[in-house]
Design an enzyme around this catalytic site. Structure first.
Site, PDB file in Angstrom:
ATOM      1  N   HIS A   1       0.928  -0.958  -0.257  1.00 40.71           N
ATOM      2  CA  HIS A   1       0.100  -0.022  -0.131  1.00 40.71           C
ATOM      3  C   HIS A   1       0.606   1.087   0.077  1.00 40.71           C
ATOM      4  O   HIS A   1       1.999   1.070   0.777  1.00 40.71           O
ATOM      5  CB  HIS A   1      -1.244  -0.093   1.103  1.00 40.71           C
ATOM      6  CG  HIS A   1      -0.512  -0.052   3.184  1.00 40.71           C
ATOM      7  ND1 HIS A   1      -0.025   0.868   3.221  1.00 40.71           N
ATOM      8  CD2 HIS A   1      -0.574  -0.868   3.546  1.00 40.71           C
ATOM      9  CE1 HIS A   1       0.118   0.661   4.449  1.00 40.71           C
ATOM     10  NE2 HIS A   1       0.047  -1.049   4.521  1.00 40.71           N
TER      11      HIS A   1
ATOM     12  N   HIS B   1       3.508   2.215  13.218  1.00 43.66           N
ATOM     13  CA  HIS B   1       2.647   3.834  13.249  1.00 43.66           C
ATOM     14  C   HIS B   1       3.020   4.627  13.841  1.00 43.66           C
ATOM     15  O   HIS B   1       2.133   4.946  14.835  1.00 43.66           O
ATOM     16  CB  HIS B   1       1.198   2.698  13.316  1.00 43.66           C
ATOM     17  CG  HIS B   1       0.476   2.648  12.687  1.00 43.66           C
ATOM     18  ND1 HIS B   1      -0.655   1.849  13.260  1.00 43.66           N
ATOM     19  CD2 HIS B   1       0.889   2.343  10.967  1.00 43.66           C
ATOM     20  CE1 HIS B   1      -0.899   0.836  11.918  1.00 43.66           C
ATOM     21  NE2 HIS B   1       0.083   0.608  10.954  1.00 43.66           N
TER      22      HIS B   1
ATOM     23  N   ASP C   1       3.428  -6.628   3.339  1.00 45.16           N
ATOM     24  CA  ASP C   1       2.522  -5.426   3.881  1.00 45.16           C
ATOM     25  C   ASP C   1       2.629  -5.903   5.529  1.00 45.16           C
ATOM     26  O   ASP C   1       2.152  -5.760   6.440  1.00 45.16           O
ATOM     27  CB  ASP C   1       1.740  -5.367   4.072  1.00 45.16           C
ATOM     28  CG  ASP C   1       0.957  -3.677   4.682  1.00 45.16           C
ATOM     29  OD1 ASP C   1       1.824  -3.144   5.530  1.00 45.16           O
ATOM     30  OD2 ASP C   1      -0.443  -3.996   5.227  1.00 45.16           O
TER      31      ASP C   1
ATOM     32  N   ASP D   1       5.818   0.516   6.791  1.00 44.44           N
ATOM     33  CA  ASP D   1       4.187   0.578   6.515  1.00 44.44           C
ATOM     34  C   ASP D   1       3.717   1.622   5.172  1.00 44.44           C
ATOM     35  O   ASP D   1       3.601   2.785   6.155  1.00 44.44           O
ATOM     36  CB  ASP D   1       3.896   0.360   8.259  1.00 44.44           C
ATOM     37  CG  ASP D   1       2.503  -0.088   7.512  1.00 44.44           C
ATOM     38  OD1 ASP D   1       1.960  -0.777   6.663  1.00 44.44           O
ATOM     39  OD2 ASP D   1       1.627   0.176   8.566  1.00 44.44           O
TER      40      ASP D   1
ATOM     41  N   GLU E   1      -5.038   1.821   2.585  1.00 44.97           N
ATOM     42  CA  GLU E   1      -5.174   0.264   3.150  1.00 44.97           C
ATOM     43  C   GLU E   1      -5.232   1.244   4.808  1.00 44.97           C
ATOM     44  O   GLU E   1      -6.111   0.159   5.488  1.00 44.97           O
ATOM     45  CB  GLU E   1      -3.729   0.007   3.509  1.00 44.97           C
ATOM     46  CG  GLU E   1      -4.223  -1.476   4.073  1.00 44.97           C
ATOM     47  CD  GLU E   1      -3.227  -1.787   5.189  1.00 44.97           C
ATOM     48  OE1 GLU E   1      -4.103  -2.842   5.635  1.00 44.97           O
ATOM     49  OE2 GLU E   1      -3.177  -0.555   5.879  1.00 44.97           O
ATOM     50  N   GLU E   2      -4.420   2.116   4.631  1.00 44.79           N
ATOM     51  CA  GLU E   2      -4.966   2.455   6.219  1.00 44.79           C
ATOM     52  C   GLU E   2      -5.757   2.644   7.421  1.00 44.79           C
ATOM     53  O   GLU E   2      -6.663   1.754   8.559  1.00 44.79           O
ATOM     54  CB  GLU E   2      -3.956   3.314   6.940  1.00 44.79           C
ATOM     55  CG  GLU E   2      -2.145   3.136   6.701  1.00 44.79           C
ATOM     56  CD  GLU E   2      -1.574   2.002   7.858  1.00 44.79           C
ATOM     57  OE1 GLU E   2      -2.721   1.192   8.565  1.00 44.79           O
ATOM     58  OE2 GLU E   2       0.015   1.519   7.366  1.00 44.79           O
TER      59      GLU E   2
HETATM   60 ZN    ZN Z   1      -0.598   0.140   8.837  1.00 45.37          ZN
HETATM   61 ZN    ZN Z   2       0.213  -1.717   6.345  1.00 52.71          ZN
END
Ligand code: ZN
Ligand code: ZN
Length: 476
Positions: free
Chosen positions: A292, A434, A363, A304, A337-338
């Site tokens: 993503h 994150h 991912d 990420d 995606e998130e």
């Molecule tokens: Zn993520």
């Molecule tokens: Zn991800």
């Protein structure tokens, strides 16, 4: 040192296997059953695999996107710039049919986020709003804290018992190579705020879903079922969560002042970026790969999921530069995606009627692939044997659970498409996942190259398999 233990040691160090051992199939240590008859490794596949261990494309993509774009929050101007960057990069690499497929979605933007313990021990706390969080008034909210050390304790709280309170939800997440602790402890974030809201809470703070003990909180999306009004919801850093729990252990009521001012900014545009390595046999089905493009807004989106787009694109590039594969390889840099898998659902809506042979995504950071799992039709089991032989020199063993993971390819897989999952080592992934520390420095270039070699090997085998790879029963 035997060849096998040498390979195991090499795998543990995540280094390329010595040339003399490269084509030797390796069985996982400790397995008692007789090994299956090893499939010889096609020399062309071995050559591609070994060349990919020297890959430079993946790191170039990661270095480029983190430097020239940075964070790429879904449906914002930053994500749009990332799509423009992606198209230019994919075209410059020589991919065909490079284009953007846009869609509309709600935009969520972060605001102010502060918290302090008012009593019994006044202190500032480090926290960030969860994606899709509701907002406090500008002046914040002051309320007593109901402490739940686990999601289970929150579930057991009676209806209405949180009225007027801020709920705190803890967890005991530990690192796991296969990432399984994310599912087990992530509930506090995925559904904890909605559950607390349904019991009357005015706001929620959770212990970050992370495996570090630093003062960087971990953001991530939370979900509000239809009919549940979003309340303010934030993640404390693990250190601050432990601090709050120590205060609670002293038996005195805790009062928190919390200010969170994120907002929904109406509808915006997101999109998937699509690129292809054309195949020679359109009827054989597409091999869909990708990661993503969007990221959370705190770091640079390196692990990420800059890593996922970089790894899969670099692998496809190794095929692009060689003889035309039988099947078309389609690389998708999925959008959004998130905040809830918007790009993956849109892809399946637009392309679900096309024949796909397999669909798989990367991912889970950039640390080495240690295991592969498949979900292929019975007639293609020889493909699995080929994968086993060719991936073994990279230190990758065969898992026995069916493949089919992933938010982005999940909606396509649900239509009956097979999959080959290349499982990455997730032991340290949730230390910085994150957080503001999701930066280029988290990438280990040697492990990144091992990922590219694994994906290149998989593509060389699956995209060229002479067997039919037709629909599979959905694994659930
Ligand atoms: Zn993520
Ligand atoms: Zn991800």
């Amino acid at each position: 040192m035997t060849k096998r233990s040498l390979l195991a040691a090499v795998a543990a160090l995540a280094l390329p296997a010595p040339a003399a051992a490269q084509n030797a199939p390796v069985q996982p240590a400790g397995r008692r059953a007789a090994p299956p008859a090893a499939q010889p490794v096609d020399p062309a596949v071995a050559r591609l695999r070994d060349a990919a261990l020297n890959d430079t494309v993946a790191y170039d993509i990661l270095e480029g996107i983190t430097t020239e774009v940075g964070q790429r929050l879904a449906a914002t101007e930053a994500e749009a710039r990332a799509r423009t960057w992606a198209v230019a990069k994919l075209r410059s690499l020589g991919f065909r049919n490079v284009h953007i497929e846009t869609y509309r979605m709600p935009v969520w933007l972060r605001g102010q986020e502060t918290a302090e313990v008012v009593s019994p021990f006044p202190q500032r706390l480090s926290l960030v709003a969860l994606g899709n969080s509701g907002a406090t008034p500008e002046a914040g909210v002051t309320a007593p804290v109901a402490v739940f050390r686990t999601f289970g304790e929150l579930q057991a709280a009676p209806a209405g018992s949180l009225t007027g309170k801020i709920a705190y939800i803890g967890n005991a997440m530990e690192p796991a190579q296969d990432g399984s602790s994310y599912g087990a402890f992530g509930a506090a974030r995925f559904v904890g705020p909605a559950l607390a809201a349904s019991k009357g809470a005015v706001a929620v703070v959770i212990r970050s879903v992370g495996t570090d003990a630093h003062r960087n909180p971990h953001t991530g999306g939370t979900n509000w079922p239809t009919g549940v009004q979003p309340i303010p919801a934030a993640a404390l850093s693990v250190s601050d969560a432990l601090l709050l729990e120590r205060m609670a252990a002293r038996g005195r009521p805790i009062t928190l002042h919390l200010t969170l001012t994120p907002h929904f900014a109406g509808e915006g545009e997101s999109g998937n970026v699509v690129a292809e390595v054309p195949g020679s046999d359109p009827a054989a089905g597409i091999v869909l790969i990708g990661g993503h493009l969007d990221s959370w807004d705190l770091g640079q989106g390196a692990i990420d999921d800059g890593a996922g787009i970089a790894i899969t694109t670099a692998a496809a590039k190794h095929l692009l530069d060689g003889p035309r594969p039988r099947r078309t390889i389609r690389v998708v840099w999925f959008g959004a995606e998130e905040p809830g898998g918007f790009g993956g659902r849109e892809y399946a809506r637009v392309h679900g009627a096309e024949r796909h042979a397999t669909a798989q995504e990367s991912d889970f950071g950039a640390d080495r692939v240690w295991r592969f799992e498949v979900n292929l039709p019975a007639g293609a089991s020889v493909v699995t044997d080929r994968l086993q032989s060719a991936l073994a020199p990279l230190g990758i063993t065969r898992g026995r659970d069916p493949a089919g993971d992933g938010t982005d390819v999940g909606p396509t897989i649900a239509l009956g498409v097979g999959s080959v999952d290349l499982n990455q080592d997730g032991t340290r992934y949730f230390d910085t996942h994150h957080t503001p520390d999701d930066t280029l420095e988290r990438i280990d270039p040697a492990q990144l190259r091992q990922n590219v070699a694994a994906w290149t090997t998989m593509l060389a085998i699956v995209a060229n398999a002479p067997e039919e790879i037709g629909p599979v029963p959905h694994r659930n």
